[in-house]
Write an enzyme that holds these catalytic residues in place. Sequence first.
Site, mmCIF file in Angstrom:
data_model
loop_
_atom_site.group_PDB
_atom_site.id
_atom_site.type_symbol
_atom_site.label_atom_id
_atom_site.label_comp_id
_atom_site.label_asym_id
_atom_site.label_seq_id
_atom_site.Cartn_x
_atom_site.Cartn_y
_atom_site.Cartn_z
ATOM 1 C CE LYS A 207 16.440 49.483 -25.620
ATOM 2 N NZ LYS A 207 16.309 48.482 -24.549
ATOM 3 C CE1 TYR B 44 31.425 43.281 -55.762
ATOM 4 C CE2 TYR B 44 29.497 44.150 -54.616
ATOM 5 C CZ TYR B 44 30.716 44.348 -55.236
ATOM 6 O OH TYR B 44 31.235 45.608 -55.326
HETATM 7 C C1 LIG Z 1 14.929 48.149 -24.571
HETATM 8 C C2 LIG Z 1 14.208 47.933 -23.304
HETATM 9 C C3 LIG Z 1 12.816 48.012 -23.259
HETATM 10 C C4 LIG Z 1 11.952 48.148 -24.503
HETATM 11 O O1 LIG Z 1 11.889 46.899 -25.151
HETATM 12 P P1 LIG Z 1 10.940 46.652 -26.409
HETATM 13 O O2 LIG Z 1 11.032 45.198 -26.624
HETATM 14 O O3 LIG Z 1 11.528 47.435 -27.537
HETATM 15 O O4 LIG Z 1 9.602 47.131 -26.055
HETATM 16 C C5 LIG Z 1 12.198 47.911 -22.033
HETATM 17 N N1 LIG Z 1 12.921 47.731 -20.902
HETATM 18 C C6 LIG Z 1 14.268 47.631 -20.905
HETATM 19 C C7 LIG Z 1 15.000 47.423 -19.631
HETATM 20 C C8 LIG Z 1 14.953 47.717 -22.107
HETATM 21 O O5 LIG Z 1 16.280 47.607 -22.113
#
Ligand SMILES: *Cc1c(COP(=O)(O)O)cnc(C)c1O
Length: 358
Positions: A35, A255
């Site tokens: 994702k 800054y």
């Molecule tokens: C993002 C996600 C994962 C992966 O999580 P990581 O901590 O990056 O391994 C697994 N399951 C679900 C439902 C997620 O939303």
Amino acid sequence: MRFSPVAQIRLGALQHNLARLRQAAPNSKVFAVLKANAYGHGLIPIAEALSGVDGFGLARIEEALALRSHGIDARVLLLEGVFSDTDFEQAAAHHLDVVVHDASQVELLCQLKLSKPLKVWLKVDSGMHRLGVQPHEFAALYQQLSQCDNVCQPINFITHFAVADELENPQTVKQIQCFNQLTEGLPGERTLCNSAGALGWPAAHGDWIRPGLALFGGNPMVGGRAPQYGLEPVMTMRSKVLAVRHLSAAEPVGYGQSWRSNNATKIAVIAMGYGDGYPRHAVSGTPVLINGQRFPLAGRVSMDMLTVDVGDADIQVGDDVVLWGEGLGIEEIAECASTIPYELLCSTTARVTYQYLD
Ligand SMILES: *Cc1c(COP(=O)(O)O)cnc(C)c1O
């Protein structure tokens, strides 16, 4: 010479990390979670490099359709499911597995007349309290799905941990028990583990693990460092020294004039800023590698640049800089910016050039 950041993506490290995860969970298949543009690494090139994996996990249907439109035909699990009749139909047409996490999704799915039945993962809220059906609703929704023509039988089961990154926290044991009790004796496959679960909670491996961060070489544990699990960074964020200037004692930099040198020193100006995805909240002292040597960030991060106190080291314009990745764990940079490696990886902006290496 170009003074702009390059995210080098080592596909070999990705394969290595996948192999590490398979070693950690030898009896489970792997949904590689890609994702958010594969955690900032580029969805399509990463999916292509992982063609040997058992499936992909994605949050949104747009991400899955992008894979399909690039001819990637692997199994895909939509971790949030879909919410409209047209999206259920799209999911069926593109053979996407969907998570069903509440009664309204079950209701909608069972009213439709889909062209093909869908593989469904019924999500249980075992304690995360974000998505998932409540334990008391589970039996009725399971019944409804079992009798639904749009659902491939048997139904599969998914849950998600809240604190799998804390190995001493008993909450995960409670979540595993809750999930196992509800699904006991039912056919169908099970998946519980994100990266932290896969690496730290073998009792929960189930039929599929769902690693994201660990595939990219990040250590998901609180306070963890990648090498503990033999993971290798996939992304190395590189840039160049853009200018070097001499400062007298007590002269401020940047800054807000928030940082002043104690002594006469040299400041290297690096072509990397929050406009590229470097965290603006990184504090003075955050390590930066120049020619492989660690130096402290000095003063506030700006949009296009950041400044580093290099003392009397021999640093020249054009020298190589690593902001995170090989030789400099992203976990450490995240800590210095009061965030997590996940956020840093996802925050890389379109201005950064991507370079894919085997
Ligand atoms: C993002 C996600 C994962 C992966 O999580 P990581 O901590 O990056 O391994 C697994 N399951 C679900 C439902 C997620 O939303």
